[in-house]
Design a protein around this motif. Sequence first.
Motif, PDB file in Angstrom:
ATOM      1  N   GLU A  81      76.448  56.648  50.854  1.00 55.27           N
ATOM      2  CA  GLU A  81      75.540  57.408  51.695  1.00 55.27           C
ATOM      3  C   GLU A  81      74.095  57.046  51.380  1.00 55.27           C
ATOM      4  N   VAL A  82      73.248  57.178  52.397  1.00 53.44           N
ATOM      5  CA  VAL A  82      71.827  56.958  52.193  1.00 53.44           C
ATOM      6  C   VAL A  82      71.289  58.056  51.291  1.00 53.44           C
ATOM      7  N   THR A  83      70.560  57.678  50.298  1.00 52.27           N
ATOM      8  CA  THR A  83      70.016  58.650  49.359  1.00 52.27           C
ATOM      9  C   THR A  83      68.538  58.868  49.644  1.00 52.27           C
ATOM     10  N   ALA A  84      68.136  60.143  49.693  1.00 50.85           N
ATOM     11  CA  ALA A  84      66.735  60.477  49.910  1.00 50.85           C
ATOM     12  C   ALA A  84      65.975  60.269  48.601  1.00 50.85           C
ATOM     13  N   ARG A  85      64.905  59.500  48.648  1.00 52.59           N
ATOM     14  CA  ARG A  85      64.137  59.197  47.448  1.00 52.59           C
ATOM     15  C   ARG A  85      62.664  59.406  47.726  1.00 52.59           C
ATOM     16  N   PRO A  86      61.917  59.830  46.736  1.00 49.30           N
ATOM     17  CA  PRO A  86      60.484  60.045  46.943  1.00 49.30           C
ATOM     18  C   PRO A  86      59.759  58.744  47.246  1.00 49.30           C
ATOM     19  N   ALA A  87      58.586  58.884  47.870  1.00 44.04           N
ATOM     20  CA  ALA A  87      57.810  57.709  48.275  1.00 44.04           C
ATOM     21  C   ALA A  87      57.447  56.844  47.078  1.00 44.04           C
ATOM     22  N   ARG A  88      57.209  57.461  45.940  1.00 38.12           N
ATOM     23  CA  ARG A  88      56.833  56.690  44.753  1.00 38.12           C
ATOM     24  C   ARG A  88      57.971  55.770  44.322  1.00 38.12           C
ATOM     25  N   THR A  89      59.183  56.294  44.380  1.00 39.97           N
ATOM     26  CA  THR A  89      60.338  55.480  44.020  1.00 39.97           C
ATOM     27  C   THR A  89      60.535  54.340  45.015  1.00 39.97           C
ATOM     28  N   GLN A  90      60.329  54.632  46.296  1.00 42.69           N
ATOM     29  CA  GLN A  90      60.467  53.583  47.301  1.00 42.69           C
ATOM     30  C   GLN A  90      59.436  52.479  47.092  1.00 42.69           C
ATOM     31  N   ALA A  91      58.203  52.861  46.759  1.00 40.31           N
ATOM     32  CA  ALA A  91      57.158  51.865  46.501  1.00 40.31           C
ATOM     33  C   ALA A  91      57.510  51.022  45.281  1.00 40.31           C
ATOM     34  N   ARG A  92      58.085  51.667  44.260  1.00 38.17           N
ATOM     35  CA  ARG A  92      58.490  50.924  43.064  1.00 38.17           C
ATOM     36  C   ARG A  92      59.601  49.944  43.392  1.00 38.17           C
TER      37      ARG A  92
END
Length: 260
Positions: A11-22
Amino acid sequence: MPSIDSRALPEVTARPARTQARDFAAGIILSGFALGLILAFTDLKTEDTALYRDPGWDRHLYRLMAEQGIFEFRLAPYCWRVFVPAIAGWSPFSLQASFFMITLAALWATGVSLFLLARRRGHSLSLAAAGVLLFFSLGWGGKFILADFWIPDGVAFLLVTFALWTALERRLYLFSAVMVLGAITKESVLLAAPLYFCLNVRRPFEWRFAGRCLVALAPAAFVLVAVRLGIAQGNGDEAYFATMPEDIRRFPELYGPYKY
């Protein structure tokens, strides 16, 4: 009627923007590192090498297409793979620099996309990194494409990756747009056409959903046919073939009459 269990796909996991940028930064660095290693141990087929001058290879056809214009070159099926030669021909840079930058950027973006896709599906950093490195370790994958950077396969790899991404994200219109680009890049990209249906169907005989998928693929089918009708292939035309450069004319058996 029982439905098909779709939980086998992560499943797609919701992650904070900071984690996505990392993750984005990690994907860029990892893909750049892998491509740097490939470049360090690969002989590129640049114009000043004997490898480039070896006749009979596809690179000569794509370069000629970019030089002459996409509507002037008529050896099938190469003449219908117009997207990359068109970009290279319209680029303000030299043809060699343009083809190289297109292929390098496409492979880099493919690695980043694979990394982000794995992370978005819930896989760990180490597994996502391993997947990217496995992709770049394929000798007939990134290494071959980067060595012979004149061919459109790098962009084709990127489009197939985008097709997988849009199918998993259930973005039907974006999937349709990717298939359209695939139709003018390299027809083998269209082998990914069933992905959206196969990854998102929830029960047997879901005819309405199948119909939506077919409608979404209609633009790609239209473009595929339009390109073939708009650019008449010249295979088997001896007068036209006589105008080809020597590195193409030496192997006439490669460009016989094209019937499909």
